[in-house]
Design an enzyme around this catalytic site. Structure first.
Site, PDB file in Angstrom:
ATOM      1  N   ARG A 161      40.153  -6.133  40.500  1.00  0.00           N
ATOM      2  CA  ARG A 161      38.802  -6.648  40.266  1.00  0.00           C
ATOM      3  C   ARG A 161      38.472  -6.729  38.786  1.00  0.00           C
ATOM      4  NH1 ARG A 161      36.456 -10.392  41.055  1.00  0.00           N
ATOM      5  NH2 ARG A 161      37.228 -10.143  43.182  1.00  0.00           N
ATOM      6  N   LYS A 194      24.900 -15.397  21.546  1.00  0.00           N
ATOM      7  CA  LYS A 194      24.311 -15.159  22.866  1.00  0.00           C
ATOM      8  C   LYS A 194      25.422 -14.867  23.876  1.00  0.00           C
ATOM      9  CE  LYS A 194      20.359 -18.096  21.778  1.00  0.00           C
ATOM     10  NZ  LYS A 194      19.647 -19.360  22.028  1.00  0.00           N
ATOM     11  N   LYS A 226      17.565 -17.468   9.415  1.00  0.00           N
ATOM     12  CA  LYS A 226      16.881 -18.099  10.544  1.00  0.00           C
ATOM     13  C   LYS A 226      15.372 -18.082  10.346  1.00  0.00           C
ATOM     14  CE  LYS A 226      18.532 -17.590  14.664  1.00  0.00           C
ATOM     15  NZ  LYS A 226      18.993 -18.962  14.900  1.00  0.00           N
ATOM     16  N   GLU A 259      18.644 -22.221   8.497  1.00  0.00           N
ATOM     17  CA  GLU A 259      18.085 -22.999   9.597  1.00  0.00           C
ATOM     18  C   GLU A 259      16.897 -23.822   9.097  1.00  0.00           C
ATOM     19  OE1 GLU A 259      15.252 -21.790  13.226  1.00  0.00           O
ATOM     20  OE2 GLU A 259      17.269 -20.946  13.403  1.00  0.00           O
ATOM     21  N   ASP A 286      17.780 -27.552  13.507  1.00  0.00           N
ATOM     22  CA  ASP A 286      17.396 -26.955  14.782  1.00  0.00           C
ATOM     23  C   ASP A 286      16.328 -27.781  15.494  1.00  0.00           C
ATOM     24  OD1 ASP A 286      17.574 -24.847  16.697  1.00  0.00           O
ATOM     25  OD2 ASP A 286      15.637 -24.127  15.990  1.00  0.00           O
TER      26      ASP A 286
END
Length: 370
Positions: A161, A194, A226, A259, A286
């Site tokens: 598994r 992410k 950012k 960004e 962005d």
């Protein structure tokens, strides 16, 4: 590793720095003495990591200064085994029984995690032998028998598994990445940070296997300014000045990305760069891809920004990137397209490991999964 069938054996250390003794009463009929209390020792730690070279792999894992891939494998096995081990295996499988189990693809896709699966099997039992007819990055189709593992039955079922969990997730990431990368060309597809917690390197390795490129590995290997950094610094120009000063004072050289969310911010970045020697290497554009009511996207703002920047800096588009939009985005002249969906919304590729392959295929055909 070629596509031809091969046998791969990883060298592993069996010395455990700690072990959990588990009292087990084996059932009658086993080859060893029945009703004798047997101590089964299982451990998720070792005195030293196996020294494995990844140089022979078709696609090597990305580098990370602190990530412990073997530690991730041991942790996954440990959470499965708990403090007793596999009680079902201990109850039903004779300790000396050996079997051969086959890997079956239950849907079409890109296979990934073969090398990692081998590491899992050999962490559980270094005597297990694994052979493959495919390699990481190859296409598989529904019903394909693409590999086998043979040796102690108990060890194979214990490792099954965890090995499949890694392979299915990585194959899902690789499959989506391959589709995105093909559509995005000539732009190159990137993932983001992410990723699943604890699986950063694994997820990013799968992106490489699928034909994508890696964005920064973490907070340490690239400066990425950012929106929150810009807000706290008091504007995009102040943020750029602070980064340049920080790198200069510490004699650091690394890539710097900023960004931007509007054409005005792009103008400010270019104005700053025209007057100052800067470490800036890439400008992120962005959410300059605007969704339309009919499901299409308007890339006019993105094209304008790319044309303004020209070849002075690399460009990266982010936001509203899907399988349906990525081709149009890739035609704007942008260098990179980043998509968090590659890793945060992955659909695992269905793969199984079966000892009775004929019965498995019969069931698969009945359920239209083979």
């Amino acid at each position: 590793m070629g596509s031809a069938s091969r046998c791969f054996s990883l060298q592993n250390s069996c010395n455990a720095s700690s072990a959990t003794g588990i009292l087990y009463d084996p059932p009658l009929g086993f080859s060893f003495r029945s009703r004798i209390r047997k101590i089964v020792r299982m451990s998720a730690t070792q005195t030293e990591n196996p020294r494995i070279s990844f140089e022979s792999l078709p696609i090597k894992p990305p580098s990370h200064p602190t990530y412990d891939l073997w530690g991730v494998i041991k942790s996954a096995l440990s959470e499965d085994a708990g403090d007793r081990g596999d009680v079902t295996c201990l109850a039903t499988i004779p300790s000396d029984m050996e079997v051969e189990a086959h890997f079956l693809a239950k849907e079409n896709g890109i296979i990934a995690g073969i090398a990692l699966a081998e590491m899992v099997f050999h962490e559980v039992d270094p005597s297990l032998k694994v052979e493959w007819s495919q390699k990481d990055g190859d296409s598989v189709h529904k019903g394909l028998d693409f590999g086998k593992v043979y040796g102690r039955a108990h060890s194979i079922v214990v490792a099954e598994r965890v090995a499949l969990n890694f392979m299915q997730r990585m194959s899902g990431v690789a499959t989506l990445t391959k589709a995105m990368a093909d559509l995005a060309s000539p732009a190159r597809i990137l993932e983001t940070r992410k990723t699943a917690p604890g699986l950063r390197l694994v997820d990013k390795w799968a992106v490489l296997i699928g034909g994508g490129r890696n964005h920064r590995m973490g907070l340490f290997d690239m400066v990425m300014i950012k929106d929150n950094h810009i807000s706290i610094a008091g504007g995009i120009t102040n943020a750029l000045k602070s980064v340049d000063l920080y790198l200069e004072q510490r004699n650091l050289q690394m890539e710097v990305e900023v960004e931007t969310r509007t054409i005005e911010e792009v103008d400010k970045v270019l104005d700053y760069a025209s007057q100052t020697e800067t470490s800036l290497t890439r400008i992120m554009l962005d959410n300059m891809v605007v969704p339309l009511p009919n499901g299409d996207v308007d890339v006019t703002m993105l094209e304008q920004a790319v044309n303004l920047i020209g070849r002075r800096f690399e460009t990266e588009a982010s936001g509203n990137v899907t399988l349906e939009t990525v081709h149009k985005i890739g035609q704007t002249g942008v260098n990179y397209i980043s998509s968090g969906a590659l890793t945060h919304s992955v659909k695992a590729l269905d793969i199984s490991l079966k000892i009775d392959t004929e019965l498995a295929l019969q069931v698969g055909r009945r359920t239209q999964r083979a």
